[in-house]
Scaffold this motif. Structure first.
Motif, PDB file in Angstrom:
ATOM      1  N   HIS A  57      -5.597   1.647  -3.014  1.00  0.00           N
ATOM      2  CA  HIS A  57      -4.311   1.099  -2.577  1.00  0.00           C
ATOM      3  C   HIS A  57      -3.640   1.887  -1.461  1.00  0.00           C
ATOM      4  O   HIS A  57      -2.419   1.857  -1.320  1.00  0.00           O
ATOM      5  CB  HIS A  57      -3.368   1.000  -3.779  1.00  0.00           C
ATOM      6  CG  HIS A  57      -3.916   0.206  -4.924  1.00  0.00           C
ATOM      7  ND1 HIS A  57      -4.473  -1.047  -4.754  1.00  0.00           N
ATOM      8  CD2 HIS A  57      -4.019   0.484  -6.252  1.00  0.00           C
ATOM      9  CE1 HIS A  57      -4.884  -1.509  -5.933  1.00  0.00           C
ATOM     10  NE2 HIS A  57      -4.618  -0.598  -6.846  1.00  0.00           N
ATOM     11  N   SER A  77       0.849  -1.189   0.000  1.00  0.00           N
ATOM     12  CA  SER A  77       0.000   0.000   0.000  1.00  0.00           C
ATOM     13  C   SER A  77       0.883   1.236   0.000  1.00  0.00           C
ATOM     14  O   SER A  77       2.110   1.140  -0.055  1.00  0.00           O
ATOM     15  CB  SER A  77      -0.904  -0.007   1.239  1.00  0.00           C
ATOM     16  OG  SER A  77      -0.121   0.070   2.427  1.00  0.00           O
ATOM     17  N   PHE A  90      -4.677  -4.384 -10.476  1.00  0.00           N
ATOM     18  CA  PHE A  90      -4.278  -3.215  -9.699  1.00  0.00           C
ATOM     19  C   PHE A  90      -4.299  -1.931 -10.532  1.00  0.00           C
ATOM     20  O   PHE A  90      -4.716  -0.885 -10.043  1.00  0.00           O
ATOM     21  CB  PHE A  90      -2.889  -3.441  -9.096  1.00  0.00           C
ATOM     22  CG  PHE A  90      -2.824  -4.663  -8.227  1.00  0.00           C
ATOM     23  CD1 PHE A  90      -3.191  -4.593  -6.897  1.00  0.00           C
ATOM     24  CD2 PHE A  90      -2.432  -5.896  -8.743  1.00  0.00           C
ATOM     25  CE1 PHE A  90      -3.156  -5.725  -6.081  1.00  0.00           C
ATOM     26  CE2 PHE A  90      -2.389  -7.028  -7.943  1.00  0.00           C
ATOM     27  CZ  PHE A  90      -2.759  -6.952  -6.611  1.00  0.00           C
TER      28      PHE A  90
END
Length: 359
Positions: free
Chosen positions: A337, A168, A295
Motif C-alpha cells: 500500500h 496509499s 487490504f
C-alpha cells in the motif's frame, strides 16, 4: 513523463484528504524521474493553512480564477503525457473540457470520491465537478473505490475504461516516531468531521470515552461543530500539520478508523488515514465494511469494531498482542500500500491506454 493535474488542493491538507494522497503520489513519481504540474484554484480556507512543500518533480500552480489560468494550462498540455482532472476540482467541467480538447496527453478523470459521486447521482443530484456529458470523453477513469464501483461508473456516467487506484502512504513521511505527551492517547482518531459518520464516531469513540473516564482520548481534525458532545477526557487538536502525523499516531496505544456512510455502503474504499496509521506502526480499530479484508486481515492486522464493547475489549488487550497486530499491519502496508506501488499502477494504466490507442 509529464503529468498535468487539475485538483482540489495539494498545497493545503486542512480538511482535505486529497492533499496527502497527491503528495505521496508526487513524491513517488518524482523519485522515478517524472514531473507533475498541479493546478488548484486559490481559496481563502486553504490559503490560511498552506504547507511548505519540497517534492522533487512537483510544480504547483495556484490561480485566482479559470480565465487567468487557462492560457498557462493550455500551454502545459501541449507537451504533457497525461492530463488528470479530479473530483472536487473547483473548475472541474472547464478543466475537463480543456483536457478533452487537447491532442497529445492521455485524458484521465480520477474520482477520489466515488461513493459520494454515485450516491449523489442516485439521489438525482449532479456533482458540480463532473462534466455535463459524463465521463465518456476521457480515455481512462481512475476510481478510488473498487468492488462494484467501476461498473457503476460505466453505467451512470458512460466511463469507457475504469481502473481502481486506491489510496496509499509514503513510508518516508509516515513511520514510527518518538511519542509526544500532548498527543498521548489510549485511543485516537484523526479525521475531518462529517455528519454522516457521527453515529459511528459516537458508538466507537465518544461512548468508550464516557465509559472509561480514566483513559485519555485524542481527537484531531477540522470542522467539528460547537455542539459536539465532548467529554472531559477527550482532548481536541483542531489542525494537525502533516509533519506531525507520525508523532500523533505513534503516541496512541490504538487509533480508530471511521468510514463515511457512502464509502462504507459501497465498500472497497480504504481511507488514506488507515494506511498512514499502519505505516506508523500503530494498531488500528476500524468499523466494518465490505472489502476491508482485501487490504488487511481482520483479527491479525486490524481489529473490527461494531459496538462500544468491541472497542473496550481492544483497549484491554495486552501489549504483546497489540504489538503483533501493529507489526503485521505495517509489514502488509509496506508490501502492498505504498505510494511507490500506486504510482507504478498509475503508470501501467496510462501505458495500457496509450498502447491500446496505438494498436
Amino acid at each position: 513523463m509529464k503529468l498535468v493535474v487539475f485538483g482540489l488542493s495539494i498545497t493545503s491538507a486542512w480538511g482535505n484528504g486529497h492533499a496527502t494522497l497527491w503528495r505521496a503520489l508526487c513524491r513517488a513519481l518524482g523519485a522515478a524521474g517524472h514531473r507533475v504540474l498541479f493546478c488548484e484554484r486559490d481559496t481563502p480556507w486553504y490559503a490560511g493553512a498552506r504547507d511548505d512543500l519540497d517534492i522533487p518533480g512537483l510544480e504547483t500552480l495556484v490561480y485566482p480564477d479559470w480565465d487567468s489560468v487557462r492560457p498557462r494550462a493550455t500551454a502545459a498540455l501541449r507537451d504533457a503525457d497525461a492530463a488528470i482532472v479530479t473530483s472536487f476540482c473547483a473548475d472541474g467541467p472547464a478543466a475537463s473540457a480543456l483536457v478533452q480538447e487537447a491532442a497529445r496527453p492521455v485524458r484521465v478523470f480520477y474520482d477520489l470520491d466515488t461513493p459520494v459521486t454515485l450516491a449523489r447521482l442516485a439521489r438525482g443530484e449532479r456533482p458540480d465537478y463532473l462534466p455535463l456529458d459524463g465521463l465518456a470523453g476521457f480515455d481512462l477513469v481512475l476510481s478510488y473505490t473498487g468492488g462494484a464501483a467501476p461498473e457503476r461508473l460505466r453505467e451512470a456516467l458512460g466511463a469507457r475504461h475504469v481502473v481502481p487506484l486506491y489510496g496509499s502512504v509514503d513510508p518516508d513521511a509516515h513511520h514510527p516516531a518518538p511519542p509526544l505527551p500532548h498527543y498521548a492517547a489510549d485511543l485516537s482518531h484523526l479525521g475531518t468531521y462529517a455528519a454522516d459518520r457521527h453515529a459511528a464516531l459516537d458508538r466507537l469513540f465518544i461512548d468508550p470515552a464516557r465509559r472509561r473516564p480514566a483513559s485519555r482520548f485524542v481527537l484531531a481534525g477540522a470542522q467539528y461543530p460547537l455542539d459536539f458532545p465532548w467529554t472531559p477526557n477527550i482532548h481536541f487538536v483542531r489542525h494537525l500539520p502533516p509533519g506531525e502525523h507520525p508523532a500523533f499516531f505513534s503516541s496512541s496505544r490504538w487509533t480508530l478508523n471511521v468510514t463515511r456512510q457512502d464509502m462504507a455502503a459501497l465498500g472497497w474504499c480504504p481511507s488514506g488515514r488507515l494506511f498512514e496509521a499502519a505505516s506508523c506502526g500503530t494498531p488500528v480499530i476500524s468499523d466494518a465494511w465490505d472489502g476491508l479484508a482485501d487490504f488487511y486481515t481482520p483479527g491479525e492486522e486490524i481489529l473490527l469494531a461494531r459496538d462500544t464493547d468491541d472497542v473496550l475489549d481492544a483497549l484491554d488487550m495486552d501489549r504483546a498482542q497489540r504489538d503483533r497486530i501493529a507489526a503485521r499491519a505495517r509489514e502488509r502496508t509496506l508490501d502492498e500500500h505504498t505510494a511507490t506501488r500506486r504510482a507504478a499502477q498509475l503508470l501501467n494504466a496510462l501505458a495500457s491506454v496509450r498502447a491500446s490507442a496505438a494498436a
